[in-house]
Motif scaffolding. Structure first.
Motif, PDB file in Angstrom:
ATOM      1  N   PHE A 187      -4.884   7.112  11.293  1.00  0.00           N
ATOM      2  CA  PHE A 187      -4.956   8.514  10.894  1.00  0.00           C
ATOM      3  C   PHE A 187      -6.290   8.676  10.175  1.00  0.00           C
ATOM      4  O   PHE A 187      -6.555   7.960   9.207  1.00  0.00           O
ATOM      5  N   ASN A 242       0.639  14.128   2.891  1.00  0.00           N
ATOM      6  CA  ASN A 242      -0.559  13.780   3.646  1.00  0.00           C
ATOM      7  C   ASN A 242      -1.277  12.651   2.912  1.00  0.00           C
ATOM      8  O   ASN A 242      -1.768  12.835   1.801  1.00  0.00           O
ATOM      9  N   PRO A 243      -1.356  11.472   3.526  1.00  0.00           N
ATOM     10  CA  PRO A 243      -1.985  10.354   2.818  1.00  0.00           C
ATOM     11  C   PRO A 243      -3.493  10.502   2.621  1.00  0.00           C
ATOM     12  O   PRO A 243      -4.085   9.758   1.841  1.00  0.00           O
ATOM     13  N   TYR A 285      -8.719  16.201  11.133  1.00  0.00           N
ATOM     14  CA  TYR A 285      -8.003  14.926  11.190  1.00  0.00           C
ATOM     15  C   TYR A 285      -7.846  14.480  12.633  1.00  0.00           C
ATOM     16  O   TYR A 285      -7.781  15.308  13.550  1.00  0.00           O
ATOM     17  N   LEU A 302      -5.523  11.559  15.061  1.00  0.00           N
ATOM     18  CA  LEU A 302      -4.485  10.535  15.169  1.00  0.00           C
ATOM     19  C   LEU A 302      -4.829   9.722  16.404  1.00  0.00           C
ATOM     20  O   LEU A 302      -4.939  10.281  17.498  1.00  0.00           O
ATOM     21  N   THR A 334      -6.428   5.708   7.429  1.00  0.00           N
ATOM     22  CA  THR A 334      -5.454   4.680   7.162  1.00  0.00           C
ATOM     23  C   THR A 334      -4.938   4.205   8.519  1.00  0.00           C
ATOM     24  O   THR A 334      -5.014   4.933   9.502  1.00  0.00           O
ATOM     25  N   LYS A 347       6.130   3.976   8.538  1.00  0.00           N
ATOM     26  CA  LYS A 347       4.905   4.682   8.142  1.00  0.00           C
ATOM     27  C   LYS A 347       4.347   5.489   9.303  1.00  0.00           C
ATOM     28  O   LYS A 347       3.857   6.608   9.129  1.00  0.00           O
ATOM     29  N   ASN A 392       6.160   8.690   9.546  1.00  0.00           N
ATOM     30  CA  ASN A 392       5.728   9.678   8.545  1.00  0.00           C
ATOM     31  C   ASN A 392       4.424  10.343   8.943  1.00  0.00           C
ATOM     32  O   ASN A 392       4.251  11.545   8.769  1.00  0.00           O
ATOM     33  N   ILE A 393       3.508   9.550   9.464  1.00  0.00           N
ATOM     34  CA  ILE A 393       2.217  10.127   9.853  1.00  0.00           C
ATOM     35  C   ILE A 393       2.401  11.071  11.041  1.00  0.00           C
ATOM     36  O   ILE A 393       1.853  12.177  11.051  1.00  0.00           O
ATOM     37  N   TRP A 394       3.196  10.649  12.016  1.00  0.00           N
ATOM     38  CA  TRP A 394       3.421  11.531  13.175  1.00  0.00           C
ATOM     39  C   TRP A 394       4.043  12.860  12.766  1.00  0.00           C
ATOM     40  O   TRP A 394       3.836  13.879  13.410  1.00  0.00           O
ATOM     41  N   LEU A 426       3.264  14.712  10.441  1.00  0.00           N
ATOM     42  CA  LEU A 426       2.198  15.658  10.107  1.00  0.00           C
ATOM     43  C   LEU A 426       1.694  16.383  11.350  1.00  0.00           C
ATOM     44  O   LEU A 426       1.148  17.469  11.281  1.00  0.00           O
ATOM     45  N   TYR A 457      -0.838   5.049   0.944  1.00  0.00           N
ATOM     46  CA  TYR A 457      -1.177   4.431   2.219  1.00  0.00           C
ATOM     47  C   TYR A 457      -2.492   3.693   1.999  1.00  0.00           C
ATOM     48  O   TYR A 457      -3.417   4.248   1.416  1.00  0.00           O
TER      49      TYR A 457
END
Lengths: 507, 253
Positions: free
Chosen positions: A272, A318-319, A326, A328, A360, A367, A370-372, A374, B190
């Motif tokens: 990400f 959002n990390p 952004y 992915l 990241t 994890k 969680n990112i997906w 977003l 993270y």
């Protein structure tokens, strides 16, 4: 085991299938039903029969209690989940077998009763709900997996299977569905096929026109068309299955499908990244294609305003806060050491070139999930903005993002939010214009301008969502007059009385 | 400044569906994605924050298990831990590894590394034991502050807010001490790319339980591992009367 600790975490991370969140989104806006489609849009009811007691008793004889007529129970079948359209059907049918579908359609054809076929009702162009009082034919009870072949990787199932459930079933066989999209917890495979749905990994696994090996469909006269081949190669005559892939139920009702499923990857990695400009995104895309090569499985972009939808409305964390853009980047492979090395090398390169400001990377399923979120929950989050004009456009990659600043300048303070995100790797952007309330003035400022702009760059006015109810009059921006004419002739041939999903797809 | 020792356990990732082995000796772990126990992640985050606040001088992460345990140590290093200790335990010993063994190892290492604080997750999501912090404190004869949702450092002591049944309890204890992290202590970060790269160069020391004089011989025998009972399908009743009837039948009203 895996009890208390894991449950607490689930609560904290709000892990839930989309279905639940959709239900909540419905509940959140229950007080504000969308205006009836017939009142909001200039559309005339066709010369179809009004539903009579005779019709209903035929349906009840055939299906028993699988006929819904109560107004409040019919409501969810009349409204699309983004609440842009609303019909007023008082009859929802839930057949369990192809034969039942055949009998329903044949009866409707004979009595000229219009039908609106419906899957998971997750469409974004108003294609899956009635415009007026069409009978809703819900495929939700046709949800059986018929066969999974471990060796060939072919899945045969009924149309009403939910995409995520299929993926879970396949996972036991070391396989996965060739498509994945945000609505996976609710959408049906039959709907996916009927709309030729794209999704997050089309870049790697191709579209359904390639993955669907065969299908069974019920024609407008009730005839069952068996094209349920499970062969990879079969050049015997016309490829009739393609008539039903992407025709949105206007030529026939898909009841069963055979799908080629790829092996489930042993190694999955996700990065990400935060970037400063769209120019840099293009450079990173090019590098990703070259350096990650065969393991690249998804390449998505999200702008800041889109990601804020998730953090503000849905409280997703959002990390990497506060970058204008952004990306992915996901890899699927068979050897994690190999994939990780490749990905790390690539990430080091783009960081040291200054293309990526921060990022990241992880291969932990929780994890990655969680990112997906977003990316996958933007559509859901946008509902909280008010009314959303949604556009799903293919553009040449250089012009991919250009519509967002153009629309910002054109609309100024009329819009609450103008955001763009989407399948960068496939040149498919989702442009969303949120306004407080739908008004004709704003509508006219946006359409047909968006389509004219797209056409100017030879883009497509509907990349993956389809035409549905919302876009028939714009089809000519992407298709020649001759093409549209042939489509109309096909429709006339296959559905002479026009009972299948009327008012949609064709102008 | 304090030296902090953090325990990190490698467990099956919580987003993965757990499957029991057909012979009922355990759960399937081959080819299954693992990650750091989420409560240990909270412990790491807290330790790293203590370092960022200049309360801790060095943070050391320990993981007990097979070679792959180094993966979770790398994750801890990428989050900001300074160095890792991998206590290698494999085969049958790993299969029957219990909190009692791990706490003995942690106690030995706390002494060896001259730690002032040991922080671990309140429990691991695989065996849900919730024993390691308590037993480590016992072996060291240090005070313990379990289920911490807030940690504040004083001069010679620490003030810890604990999540107890029905509310919060605030206690003060002397250092050195053992703390177990509860869910609301913090939200773990993270690891960012530059830190992931840096983590590759950070040292991981490899030890065996023998090096520490800890005997990891099994103390328990797994008799059987079974799936939880599946939920029974419900029934649709035609009307309220039928529902009331059923409820009465079941003695619910």
């Amino acid at each position: 085991m895996f009890s208390r600790g894991a449950r607490q975490l689930e609560r904290r991370l709000r892990i839930q299938p989309l279905g639940t969140s959709l239900a909540r989104a419905y509940a959140a806006g229950e007080s504000a039903l969308p205006q009836l489609t017939k009142d909001r849009y200039p559309v005339q009811r066709g010369d179809y029969a009004e539903l009579t007691d005779n019709h209903l008793s035929f349906f009840k004889n055939l299906l028993g209690h699988r006929v819904i007529t109560d107004a409040s129970e019919c409501e969810p079948y009349n409204i699309d989940w983004i609440k842009s359209v609303r019909g007023y059907s008082r009859c929802v049918l839930k057949p369990k077998t192809t034969e039942e579908v055949s009998k329903i359609v044949s009866f409707c054809n004979e009595h000229k009763v219009a039908i609106c076929p419906q899957g998971g009702n997750t469409g974004l162009v108003g294609g899956s709900v009635p415009v007026f009082d069409e009978v809703v034919l819900s495929l939700s009870q046709m949800n059986q997996v018929l066969d999974i072949n471990d060796t060939s990787g072919v899945l045969v199932c009924e149309a009403g299977c939910i995409l995520e459930n299929l993926d879970e079933r396949l996972s036991d066989h070391g396989l996965m569905m060739p498509l994945d999209l945000g609505a996976k917890g609710s959408c049906h495979i039959g709907g996916n096929v009927s709309t030729n749905a794209g999704g997050l990994r089309l870049l790697r696994y191709g579209n359904l026109q390639g993955s669907v090996l065969g299908l069974e469909a019920v024609k407008a006269n009730g005839e069952i068309l068996d094209c349920l081949s499970t062969l990879k190669k079969d050049n015997t005559g016309f490829h009739l299955k393609h008539l039903f892939i992407g025709s949105e139920g206007s030529l026939g009702i898909v009841t069963k499908v055979a799908i080629q499923c790829p092996p489930k990857p042993k190694a999955v990695n996700l990065a990400f990244l935060g970037l400063k400009s769209f120019e840099d995104i293009l450079k990173v895309l090019k590098k990703a294609k070259h350096e990650l090569g065969e393991i690249l499985s998804s390449c998505e972009m999200i702008d800041e305003r889109s990601i804020n939808v998730c953090t503000e409305h849905l409280k997703v964390k959002n990390p990497l806060p506060d970058y204008p853009f952004y990306m992915l980047i996901e890899t699927h492979g068979s050897n994690n050491a190999h994939d990780e090395e490749k990905l790390n090398q690539f990430l080091e390169n783009v960081m040291s070139d200054g293309l990526v400001l921060d990022g990241t990377a992880t291969n932990e399923p929780s994890k990655m999930k969680n990112i997906w979120e977003l990316r996958e929950r933007i559509t859901e989050g946008l509902l909280y903005d008010g009314y959303v004009f949604k556009y799903d456009i293919s553009l040449p990659i250089e012009n991919f993002y250009s519509l967002v600043p153009v629309m910002k300048e054109r609309l100024g303070s009329d819009a609450v939010r103008i955001s763009g995100y989407g399948h960068l790797g496939d040149g498919n952007i989702h442009l969303n214009i949120s306004v407080k309330d739908f008004t004709q003035e704003i509508y006219k400022k946006i359409e047909p301008f968006v389509y004219e702009y797209t056409s100017k760059f030879r883009g497509s006015v509907s990349a993956e969502h389809g035409i549905g109810f919302r876009k028939p009059k714009y089809i000519h921006y992407s298709k020649s007059q001759e093409s549209v004419q042939l489509m109309k002739e096909l429709k006339k041939l296959m559905d002479p009385k026009g009972i299948l999903n009327p008012y949609k797809v064709l102008p | 400044m304090a030296r902090v020792l953090v325990g990190v356990k490698r467990v099956i990732d919580y987003a993965v569906k757990i499957r029991v082995k057909p012979d009922k000796t355990g759960v399937v772990t081959d080819g299954v994605k693992h990650s750091m126990n989420p409560f240990d992640e909270i412990a790491v985050e807290e330790a790293v924050r203590l370092k960022e606040k200049k309360i801790a001088s060095e943070v050391i992460a320990v993981s007990c298990g097979p070679a792959q345990s180094q993966e979770v140590l790398r994750t801890a290093l990428a989050m900001g831990v300074d160095k890792g200790i991998h206590v290698e335990i494999t085969g049958a010993e790993y299969d029957t590894l219990q909190p009692i063994h791990v706490s003995k190892i942690l106690a030995k290492l706390a002494e060896k590394e001259k730690a002032d604080l040991v922080i671990v997750g309140k429990q691991a999501i695989d065996d849900d034991s919730n024993q390691t912090a308590q037993m480590t404190a016992a072996y060291l004869d240090w005070p313990q502050a379990t289920f911490a949702s807030k940690i504040e450092k004083g001069d010679k002591d620490i003030t810890v807010t604990r999540e107890v049944d029905g509310g919060l309890e605030t206690i003060k204890c002397k250092m050195p001490a053992v703390i177990s992290a509860d869910l609301r202590l913090n939200e773990p970060r993270y690891a960012t790319l530059p830190n992931i790269m840096k983590a590759k160069k950070k040292p991981i020391t490899k030890l065996t339980p023998k090096d520490l004089g800890v005997d990891c011989a099994p103390r328990i025998q797994v008799v059987s591992v079974e799936d939880p009972p599946t939920r029974q399908a419900g029934v649709v009743l035609p009307d309220v009367d039928a529902l009331v009837g059923k409820l009465k039948e079941g003695g619910h009203v």
